[in-house]
Scaffold this active site. Structure first.
Site, PDB file in Angstrom:
ATOM      1  CG  LEU A  32     -49.232  26.981 -33.528  1.00 43.23           C
ATOM      2  CD1 LEU A  32     -47.675  26.769 -33.211  1.00 43.23           C
ATOM      3  CD2 LEU A  32     -50.832  27.544 -33.217  1.00 43.23           C
ATOM      4  N   UNK A  33     -51.247  25.565 -37.856  1.00 41.34           N
ATOM      5  CA  UNK A  33     -50.950  25.656 -39.791  1.00 41.34           C
ATOM      6  C   UNK A  33     -52.184  27.008 -40.240  1.00 41.34           C
ATOM      7  N   GLY A  34     -52.199  27.430 -41.426  1.00 41.95           N
ATOM      8  CA  GLY A  34     -53.241  27.963 -41.516  1.00 41.95           C
ATOM      9  C   GLY A  34     -54.788  27.564 -42.080  1.00 41.95           C
TER      10      GLY A  34
END
Length: 200
Positions: free
Chosen positions: A45-47
């Protein structure tokens, strides 16, 4: 033996093993002797999840036949961006981010910590061997509310998708910050692959 002592005693990544995400026997990194390794701490769920996961797949597909092995280690220490259970991570990648049926073609391991007293011995070793990222020597976790581990060290991994490049002798060569796109490591990988094959 604690992670710090194991890391201090090690001369290469071949001293370490890790449990595959899918389960089964631990993978002894010594079995990868002679390969160039690209090791990243990853998160669903990281950019930069879409960018880095797809680029990891691309490098493994194109350079795997020339002896590159990409290794991903899910970690939840940075903004709780890998808060799924081990058994949920592949579905998260397939249906959420990157989504679209994405499946990693590289080795993914079970969740681990990369900083602090409970850090994976492999990451404790990598941090000692390569203290600052080569592209950002002042990289630090700068927001105290995100620091969830203890002790805090100058060589800590600062966020998801830091990259460690390891030569065919198992010795760490270069560290890259989270801002450095995975695909841009290719020239360094190619140089190590050429050196390992005698320049062929």
């Amino acid at each position: 033996m604690c992670a710090a002592r194991m890391a201090a005693a090690a001369q290469s990544v071949y001293s370490f093993s890790a449990h595959p995400l899918a389960g089964g026997e631990p993978v002894n990194l010594g079995s990868l002797r002679g390969k160039v390794l690209l090791i990243e701490n990853v998160a669903s769920l990281u950019g930069t999840t879409v960018r880095d996961y797809t680029q990891m797949n691309e490098l493994q597909e194109r350079l795997g036949p020339r002896a590159l092995v990409v290794l991903g280690f899910p970690c939840n220490q940075f903004g709780h961006q890998e808060n799924a259970k081990n058994e949920e991570i592949l579905n998260s990648l397939k249906y959420v981010r990157p989504g679209g049926g994405f499946e990693p073609n590289f080795m993914l391991f079970q969740k681990c910590e990369v900083n602090g007293a409970k850090a994976s011995p492999l990451f404790a070793f990598l941090r000692e061997a390569l203290p600052p990222p080569s592209d950002d020597p002042t990289a630090l976790m700068t927001d105290p509310k995100f620091i969830t581990w203890c002790p805090v060290c100058r060589n800590d991994v600062s966020w998801s998708f830091e990259k460690f490049l390891v030569g065919p002798d198992g010795v760490p060569v270069r560290r890259y910050s989270r801002r450095f796109p995975t695909i841009d490591i290719e020239p360094d990988i190619q140089a190590l692959l050429s050196k390992g094959s005698g320049g062929a």
